[in-house]
Write a protein that holds these residues in place. Structure first.
Motif, mmCIF file in Angstrom:
data_model
loop_
_atom_site.group_PDB
_atom_site.id
_atom_site.type_symbol
_atom_site.label_atom_id
_atom_site.label_comp_id
_atom_site.label_asym_id
_atom_site.label_seq_id
_atom_site.Cartn_x
_atom_site.Cartn_y
_atom_site.Cartn_z
ATOM 1 N N ASP A 125 0.854 -1.212 0.347
ATOM 2 C CA ASP A 125 -0.002 0.035 0.012
ATOM 3 C C ASP A 125 0.475 1.550 -0.014
ATOM 4 O O ASP A 125 0.420 2.368 -0.760
ATOM 5 C CB ASP A 125 -0.766 0.051 1.133
ATOM 6 N N SER A 413 12.747 1.364 -11.844
ATOM 7 C CA SER A 413 12.208 2.751 -11.181
ATOM 8 C C SER A 413 12.365 2.845 -10.094
ATOM 9 O O SER A 413 11.579 1.769 -9.459
ATOM 10 C CB SER A 413 11.209 3.566 -11.630
ATOM 11 N N CYS B 14 -9.291 -0.451 -7.365
ATOM 12 C CA CYS B 14 -7.812 -0.907 -7.237
ATOM 13 C C CYS B 14 -7.957 -1.865 -7.878
ATOM 14 O O CYS B 14 -7.065 -2.677 -7.822
ATOM 15 C CB CYS B 14 -7.362 -0.560 -5.728
ATOM 16 N N VAL B 18 -3.628 -0.035 -9.227
ATOM 17 C CA VAL B 18 -2.788 0.816 -8.617
ATOM 18 C C VAL B 18 -4.017 1.986 -7.260
ATOM 19 O O VAL B 18 -4.500 1.948 -7.966
ATOM 20 C CB VAL B 18 -2.614 1.786 -9.881
ATOM 21 N N THR B 19 -3.084 2.678 -6.838
ATOM 22 C CA THR B 19 -3.678 2.716 -5.641
ATOM 23 C C THR B 19 -3.120 4.152 -5.364
ATOM 24 O O THR B 19 -1.828 4.341 -5.733
ATOM 25 C CB THR B 19 -4.333 2.116 -4.029
ATOM 26 N N LEU B 20 -3.270 5.010 -4.083
ATOM 27 C CA LEU B 20 -2.775 5.945 -3.647
ATOM 28 C C LEU B 20 -2.116 5.399 -2.226
ATOM 29 O O LEU B 20 -2.771 4.908 -1.072
ATOM 30 C CB LEU B 20 -3.138 7.022 -3.557
ATOM 31 N N SER B 21 -1.022 5.519 -1.964
ATOM 32 C CA SER B 21 -0.287 5.755 -0.353
ATOM 33 C C SER B 21 -1.261 6.735 0.315
ATOM 34 O O SER B 21 -1.800 7.759 -0.429
ATOM 35 C CB SER B 21 1.066 6.172 -0.136
ATOM 36 N N HIS B 24 -0.150 10.254 0.041
ATOM 37 C CA HIS B 24 -0.793 10.822 -1.004
ATOM 38 C C HIS B 24 -2.162 11.319 -0.949
ATOM 39 O O HIS B 24 -2.489 12.171 -1.525
ATOM 40 C CB HIS B 24 -0.744 10.418 -1.881
ATOM 41 N N LYS B 49 -3.307 9.642 -12.127
ATOM 42 C CA LYS B 49 -2.216 9.610 -12.719
ATOM 43 C C LYS B 49 -1.198 9.336 -13.078
ATOM 44 O O LYS B 49 -1.681 8.237 -13.555
ATOM 45 C CB LYS B 49 -1.178 8.775 -11.358
ATOM 46 N N CYS B 51 2.552 7.621 -14.712
ATOM 47 C CA CYS B 51 3.345 6.783 -13.972
ATOM 48 C C CYS B 51 5.360 7.662 -14.811
ATOM 49 O O CYS B 51 5.073 7.147 -16.093
ATOM 50 C CB CYS B 51 3.524 5.902 -13.779
ATOM 51 N N GLY B 52 5.741 7.828 -14.562
ATOM 52 C CA GLY B 52 6.943 8.664 -14.790
ATOM 53 C C GLY B 52 8.177 7.630 -14.456
ATOM 54 O O GLY B 52 8.053 6.625 -13.291
ATOM 55 N N ILE B 53 9.395 7.573 -15.385
ATOM 56 C CA ILE B 53 10.655 7.086 -14.938
ATOM 57 C C ILE B 53 11.238 7.363 -13.775
ATOM 58 O O ILE B 53 11.245 7.447 -12.593
ATOM 59 C CB ILE B 53 11.866 6.904 -16.005
ATOM 60 N N ASN B 55 9.946 10.347 -11.769
ATOM 61 C CA ASN B 55 8.644 11.200 -10.762
ATOM 62 C C ASN B 55 7.478 10.964 -11.309
ATOM 63 O O ASN B 55 7.122 9.992 -12.959
ATOM 64 C CB ASN B 55 8.682 12.207 -10.679
ATOM 65 N N ASP B 56 6.655 10.506 -10.397
ATOM 66 C CA ASP B 56 5.347 10.464 -10.885
ATOM 67 C C ASP B 56 4.192 11.923 -11.478
ATOM 68 O O ASP B 56 4.409 12.891 -9.907
ATOM 69 C CB ASP B 56 4.382 9.773 -9.592
ATOM 70 N N PHE B 58 0.835 14.014 -10.925
ATOM 71 C CA PHE B 58 -0.711 13.095 -10.536
ATOM 72 C C PHE B 58 -1.106 15.011 -10.679
ATOM 73 O O PHE B 58 -1.047 15.835 -11.017
ATOM 74 C CB PHE B 58 -0.628 14.080 -8.317
ATOM 75 N N GLN B 242 -4.709 1.916 -21.576
ATOM 76 C CA GLN B 242 -5.079 0.859 -20.742
ATOM 77 C C GLN B 242 -4.966 1.808 -18.873
ATOM 78 O O GLN B 242 -3.651 2.399 -19.312
ATOM 79 C CB GLN B 242 -3.470 -0.021 -20.099
ATOM 80 N N LEU B 264 0.841 6.461 -21.927
ATOM 81 C CA LEU B 264 0.921 6.232 -23.925
ATOM 82 C C LEU B 264 -0.371 4.774 -24.243
ATOM 83 O O LEU B 264 -1.189 4.056 -23.391
ATOM 84 C CB LEU B 264 1.797 4.509 -23.576
#
Lengths: 518, 273
Positions: A125, A413, B14, B18-21, B24, B49, B51-53, B55-56, B58, B242, B264
């Motif tokens: 999580d 990453s 979810c 993918v979720t949020l911590s 965040h 969100k 996702c980058g390499i 940083n992500d 938001f 996706q 993408l």
């Protein structure tokens, strides 16, 4: 309304009478409603519907309006019990929440292969991946069911693969009584092969007029890796929803992995669905799923450096081939989180790389065929055989991630779970080549994959070209058509027949001379 | 999805992993309220969100009066400091399509460069198209919204002034309706007014059906309808983008969509079905 009425009441007695009559109509009857309202409704109905002979059916309209007033509070129809998918699933899942009879024994409590999924999901999580608390709990219970019913040595929640109609929840297990099962399965295989041979014979008898035979020789098939080694080191169980029965996936063959690398196909969610692609995939969706699981595991199962070490005995054998046995390092104390975030060399692969053959360990396959060739064929054919491929040695086990091949996209990453409180944060890595693969490390470590089961290519997918068609007959000078001479050539030939004859004679003379010389 | 209901909505989508911590989530709840006030938005949506390499990103969206046209996208890397994305114009979309390739880096100032050679009367001219990642992000968010933003049928109405507004009397789809793709609409301006025959027109309500239904999308099968969380939440996933997940609780007006992915487009879909 009232104000003008009041003012005119003194002057106009007829207005007054109308008001009085309206007041009478407004009096409610003892049984039903007000007279005035009923009249208004009837008139509205006439205005709305405009029946052709309103005056003839006026009584009926009045009756109908009165009847419509009666509201039915109680339906005489019995309500159908809702029998939808949610209900069916809830019934299936209810069994998960009932404590089994065997659970009361305390022996089982001491040692169980069941992983602590709640703790893992807590860490995942923080790494921003997870399936939600309730869902995780259901999967946890489903895993417990699996552990209770099967004899497992080790069990792990591998992840989830999304499909078009249903998803797969995947558990990675190591069985205890492998050998017996293996023996059984080999027996089965043999039987099947025998059956197949018989079929082929049967077909041959029926066809009298033989069709031209293809001279295509399929490349020698790469032998499958035995259970509990290489790509088949672990077995996998899948289920569609927690609570539904677990299904064991068949072992993977190298051919399946090789083809799975060339195709790009989504899962449907039905294990027996055919995989229709080019190049043709040997097997159905269960085999494809198993092949993708093997590829994902090999690419993305990582652990902190030093968590696993090789067994000391085996180090001598290292020269022979890749070592594939490692044990947990009892002295492992963990790596500081900043280091794990900073450099990829603190993470290592703990699943063997799969080579181009589709196996973890290279196997020489052309030996056997060469022997066969020696018996029957001449030297020429052997020359035509392609050069024996060089044995490919993949990176050894426990290679750091920093050694991974890089094409355009960095394959991993690294992140820290919290920049605000780095003291208690955990480090995690995310695979960029297999979107959905995560691993965290905080003293302990764990890997998970939740995604579509497809690799990131970095460019649009192009299916491989079909091979060139086979030649129908060998090209020889007898059947090669000579180019027709052009008009000029023909005229030149006609114009100088004598010269040619002369020159031919000269040539002959020369040849004769040469012969004489010899 | 509406940022006010973020705390429970994230758990519903979810299923794709993918979720949020928690950090965040907490940060978003605090900063989006401030953002709403400062930027004078009627509603703030948490968009998702990318996702980058390194940083992500938001991404949130502020909505004005018109729910479709009146949208501004804002992005943040740490969930606290928000920056407005430039509007995605036609020219910018073309430039980004030409230059930007590969994964997002996670650095808004990262430059993508693409050199094209144009031959004009023998002269070889070199044109180079340069875009930075902020512009690429703006175009990606716009394109995703344009192509795959989803709302249930009836959740939004077009009023007499032609403004799309939330429908206050929307009570949600019932479970059998929720399984039908034709009951979900693209939440972007209608692009292809397909000629409908009179039988189809009879069931349409002009104030509700001003959007295109998902069931007419090509290729067929680019949407997946699932019931998750014990078959109680209806989720719709796009296979073209996706990572886009729409959720809808049948019998309640509660719905929303969220993009969590690498930004993408899946151009291989025709091979994958």
């Amino acid at each position: 309304m009232e104000a003008p009425g009041d003012s005119s009441s003194d002057t106009d007695p007829r207005q007054q009478a109308a008001l009085n009559f309206k007041a009478f109509l407004l009096k409610s009857s003892t049984k039903t409603n007000q007279n005035y309202d009923h009249l208004a409704r009837v008139l509205t109905k006439v205005m709305d519907e405009r029946p052709p002979n309103a005056v003839d059916v006026f009584e009926d309209i009045s009756l109908q309006v009165k009847a419509n007033q009666l509201q039915d509070n109680q339906s005489t129809l019995r309500s159908i019990p809702e029998n939808n998918a949610a209900f069916a699933l809830a019934q299936e899942q209810k069994a998960l929440f009932i404590r089994g009879a065997g659970d009361e024994q305390e022996e089982g409590m001491a040692e169980t292969p069941l992983p602590n999924l709640v703790e893992q999901s807590f860490f995942f999580d923080q790494a921003e991946v997870g399936l939600g608390r309730e869902e995780t709990q259901r999967i946890f219970l489903a895993l417990k069911q699996l552990v209770d019913t099967q004899h497992l040595q080790r069990c792990r929640f591998w992840g989830k693969i999304l499909g078009r109609e249903a998803n797969y929840i995947v558990a990675e297990v190591e069985c205890r009584d492998e050998e017996e099962e293996q023996a059984e399965e080999t027996q089965k295989d043999e039987e099947e092969e025998e059956a197949r041979d018989e079929d082929e014979v049967g077909v041959g008898v029926h066809i009298n007029d033989l069709l031209p035979k293809s001279t295509y020789k399929p490349p020698p098939s790469v032998p499958m890796e035995a259970r509990s080694s290489g790509t088949n080191k672990f077995s996998y169980f899948v289920c569609r929803e927690p609570g539904l029965p677990w299904v064991r996936l068949p072992d993977v063959t190298p051919a399946q992995i090789v083809v799975a690398r060339q195709i790009r196909k989504l899962f449907t969610g039905h294990l027996d669905a055919p995989i229709i692609t080019y190049p043709p995939f040997p097997g159905n969706e269960a085999n494809y799923l198993r092949a993708q699981i093997a590829r994902i595991s090999a690419g993305t199962q990582v652990s902190p450096l030093g968590f696993y070490v090789f067994e000391e005995e085996e180090e001598e054998e290292a020269e022979e081939g890749a070592r594939d046995n490692f044990i947990e390092n009892p002295e492992f104390e963990g790596i500081p989180v900043p280091d794990m975030v900073e450099s990829l060399s603190t993470w290592v692969h703990h699943v063997q790389h799969i080579n181009k053959q589709g196996r973890c360990v290279w196997v020489r396959i052309s030996e056997k065929t060469e022997e066969e060739l020696d018996d029957e064929a001449e030297g020429e054919e052997r020359e035509e055989e392609p050069d024996e491929p060089e044995p490919e040695v993949g990176p050894p086990l426990l290679t750091p991630l920093s050694e991974d091949a890089v094409n355009n996209t960095p394959p991993w990453s690294t992140r820290i779970s919290s920049n605000l409180i780095p003291e208690y944060a955990i480090a995690y890595v995310r695979s960029n080549l297999w979107p959905g693969a995560y691993a965290y490390a905080s003293g302990n470590f764990e890997n998970i994959y939740i995604g579509w089961g497809l690799k990131y290519l970095g460019e649009p997918y192009t299916p491989p070209m079909p091979p060139t068609p086979q030649q129908e007959y060998p090209s020889e000078p007898e059947i090669t058509e000579v180019l027709d001479p052009s008009v000029e050539e023909e005229q030149a030939l006609k114009a100088a027949p004598e010269d040619q004859q002369l020159s031919e004679e000269e040539n002959e003379g020369q040849e004769e001379e040469e012969e004489e010389d010899d | 999805m509406d940022s006010d209901a973020l705390y429970c909505s994230v758990d519903l989508v979810c299923g794709s992993g993918v979720t949020l911590s928690a950090e965040h989530r907490a940060a978003l709840q605090s900063s989006l309220i401030i953002l709403k006030r400062n930027m004078n938005f009627r509603r703030v949506l948490f968009w998702g969100k990318i996702c980058g390499i390194k940083n992500d990103y938001f991404i949130a969206q502020g909505v004005g009066e018109d729910q479709i046209r009146d949208r501004k996208s804002i992005y943040s890397i740490n969930c606290i400091d928000w920056h407005l994305l430039p509007p995605a114009t036609k020219a910018l979309i073309d430039e980004v399509a030409m230059a930007a390739k590969g994964r997002f880096m996670g650095d808004p100032s990262h430059k993508y460069e693409h050199e094209t050679q144009e031959q004009e009367e023998g002269d070889c001219e070199r044109c180079s198209v340069k875009v930075n990642e902020e512009q690429r992000l703006a175009v990606t968010v716009f394109t995703i919204d344009n192509e795959v933003a989803v709302v249930p049928r009836g959740a939004y109405i077009k009023n007499l002034q032609g403004i799309a507004q939330p429908n206050r009397s929307f009570e949600g789809l019932n479970p059998s309706e929720a399984a039908e793709l034709s009951n979900y609409l693209h939440f972007s301006e209608s692009r292809k007014p397909r000629k409908k025959n009179i039988m189809e027109m009879a069931n349409l309500n002009p104030s509700i059906d001003f959007l295109d239904p998902l069931s007419e999308d090509i290729p067929k099968g680019s949407w997946i309808v699932h019931f998750e969380h014990g078959n109680r939440v209806c989720t719709i996933k796009s296979l073209v983008w996706q990572g886009l997940t729409f959720f809808n609780l049948p019998m309640t007006p509660w719905h929303g969509y969220l993009y969590m992915g690498d930004g993408l487009k899946n151009v291989d879909l025709s091979f994958m079905l």
